[in-house]
Motif scaffolding. Structure first.
Motif, PDB file in Angstrom:
ATOM      1  N   ALA A   1       0.833  -1.201   0.000  1.00  0.00           N
ATOM      2  CA  ALA A   1       0.000   0.000   0.000  1.00  0.00           C
ATOM      3  C   ALA A   1       0.874   1.260   0.000  1.00  0.00           C
ATOM      4  N   ALA A   2       1.909   1.241   0.829  1.00  0.00           N
ATOM      5  CA  ALA A   2       2.816   2.391   0.908  1.00  0.00           C
ATOM      6  C   ALA A   2       3.526   2.617  -0.422  1.00  0.00           C
ATOM      7  N   ALA A   3       3.926   1.527  -1.084  1.00  0.00           N
ATOM      8  CA  ALA A   3       4.633   1.641  -2.353  1.00  0.00           C
ATOM      9  C   ALA A   3       3.743   2.256  -3.430  1.00  0.00           C
ATOM     10  N   VAL A   4       2.476   1.866  -3.462  1.00  0.00           N
ATOM     11  CA  VAL A   4       1.542   2.389  -4.456  1.00  0.00           C
ATOM     12  C   VAL A   4       1.335   3.891  -4.259  1.00  0.00           C
ATOM     13  N   VAL A   5       1.113   4.302  -3.013  1.00  0.00           N
ATOM     14  CA  VAL A   5       0.883   5.718  -2.726  1.00  0.00           C
ATOM     15  C   VAL A   5       2.151   6.533  -2.978  1.00  0.00           C
ATOM     16  N   ALA A   6       3.296   5.970  -2.627  1.00  0.00           N
ATOM     17  CA  ALA A   6       4.565   6.666  -2.855  1.00  0.00           C
ATOM     18  C   ALA A   6       4.768   6.944  -4.335  1.00  0.00           C
ATOM     19  N   GLN A   7       4.477   5.962  -5.181  1.00  0.00           N
ATOM     20  CA  GLN A   7       4.634   6.138  -6.622  1.00  0.00           C
ATOM     21  C   GLN A   7       3.630   7.155  -7.167  1.00  0.00           C
ATOM     22  N   GLN A   8       2.412   7.124  -6.652  1.00  0.00           N
ATOM     23  CA  GLN A   8       1.365   8.012  -7.138  1.00  0.00           C
ATOM     24  C   GLN A   8       1.638   9.476  -6.811  1.00  0.00           C
ATOM     25  N   TYR A   9       2.203   9.723  -5.621  1.00  0.00           N
ATOM     26  CA  TYR A   9       2.367  11.102  -5.147  1.00  0.00           C
ATOM     27  C   TYR A   9       3.830  11.549  -5.041  1.00  0.00           C
ATOM     28  N   GLY A  10       4.753  10.679  -5.409  1.00  0.00           N
ATOM     29  CA  GLY A  10       6.164  11.049  -5.338  1.00  0.00           C
ATOM     30  C   GLY A  10       6.654  11.228  -3.916  1.00  0.00           C
ATOM     31  N   LEU A  11       6.204  10.361  -3.010  1.00  0.00           N
ATOM     32  CA  LEU A  11       6.548  10.469  -1.598  1.00  0.00           C
ATOM     33  C   LEU A  11       7.488   9.340  -1.187  1.00  0.00           C
ATOM     34  N   LYS A  12       8.010   9.439   0.036  1.00  0.00           N
ATOM     35  CA  LYS A  12       8.917   8.419   0.568  1.00  0.00           C
ATOM     36  C   LYS A  12       8.119   7.182   0.994  1.00  0.00           C
TER      37      LYS A  12
END
Length: 279
Positions: free
Chosen positions: A255-266
């Motif tokens: 879940a964290a990886a998907v959101v990180a890719q979507q928003y350019g976050l860590k």
């Protein structure tokens, strides 16, 4: 294209002459012409390795005109090598115009791997390397320098700069003023040379270290600035909502990886935030 020559991008040592590759030496011996940033400086390198290939200058002030001449020579079948005074050409050095024109004219460009001060410094700095941005030299004028630093204030990736000995103290002071005295930095100077030095600490500590001894300000610098440490307050509300939704269906790391890719976050920060949802 078989009748055309090629452009070889050839890195040269940034200090230690042993850091040139065997392929680079062979290429410099085999090409018809070497375009160099400073022919007098490069002549010493060529003499050391018994390279007799003819040199021609290509620097910031003549690149546009020289590139046109070199394109014509390659179209006539000549192979040309491009070198800078030290390190990999085009990385804060001349050459972009020539390479761009080669591509526009469908001429082959062959880049060789080799020495690069930014990568050498970053690999030994102890800062995060999963993401980094290379910024070259900061502007000389104070206002422009401050604006450039403001642009990385909330950047989570490591930022990498080149800096000269006469400007390094002013640049550190600007970092203290804009990013705060606690922002972690690493100074690397005289890379691959006898007095190679790495200094790691807060921006305030690094500034004190520079002023403690005039010798500390000598040499060409790579200045690396640690990324901003993100916390939950830095994460957009939309990203938090998406993370909560995905956490209900996916493992936390996914879940964290998907959101990180979507928003350019860590990814790691999002993972820790996600784990806190269940607490």
């Amino acid at each position: 294209m078989a009748d055309f020559g090629s452009l070889f991008i050839v890195p040269t040592p940034i200090g230690n002459l042993e850091d040139i590759t065997l392929r680079a030496i062979r290429t410099l011996k085999e090409v018809d012409l070497i375009a160099a940033e400073d022919t007098r400086h490069s002549q010493k390198l060529l003499q050391h390795f018994d390279i007799s290939t003819r040199l021609i200058s290509l620097h910031d002030h003549n690149e546009s005109q020289r590139a046109t001449q070199l394109i014509e020579k390659m179209q006539q079948g000549m192979n040309i090598a491009l070198i800078s005074d030290a390190g990999t050409p085009l990385i804060s050095d001349p050459g972009y115009g020539l390479v761009n024109q080669c591509r526009a004219n469908n001429l082959e460009v062959i880049p060789l791997p080799g020495a690069c001060a930014a990568i050498t410094a970053l690999s030994g700095a102890g800062l995060a390397t999963d993401r980094f941005r290379f910024e070259g030299f900061l502007p000389a004028k104070q206002q422009a320098k401050a604006q450039a630093l403001e642009s990385i204030e909330r950047e989570t990736a490591t930022s990498v700069f080149y800096e000269s000995p006469r400007r390094i103290a002013d640049t550190l002071q600007a970092i203290v003023d804009v990013l705060g005295c606690e922002r972690r930095v690493v100074l690397a100077k005289e890379l691959s040379k006898a007095f190679e030095t790495f200094y790691s600490g807060s921006a305030g500590e690094a500034l004190d270290w520079l002023h403690a001894d005039s010798n500390h300000q000598r040499g060409e610098f790579v200045l690396m600035v640690a990324g901003h440490k993100m916390d939950v307050n830095d994460i957009p509300e939309e990203a938090l909502k998406l993370l909560k939704l995905l956490m209900a269906e996916l493992p936390p790391k996914k879940a964290a990886a998907v959101v990180a890719q979507q928003y350019g976050l860590k990814k790691n920060t999002l993972y820790q935030v996600g784990l806190a949802f269940d607490q």
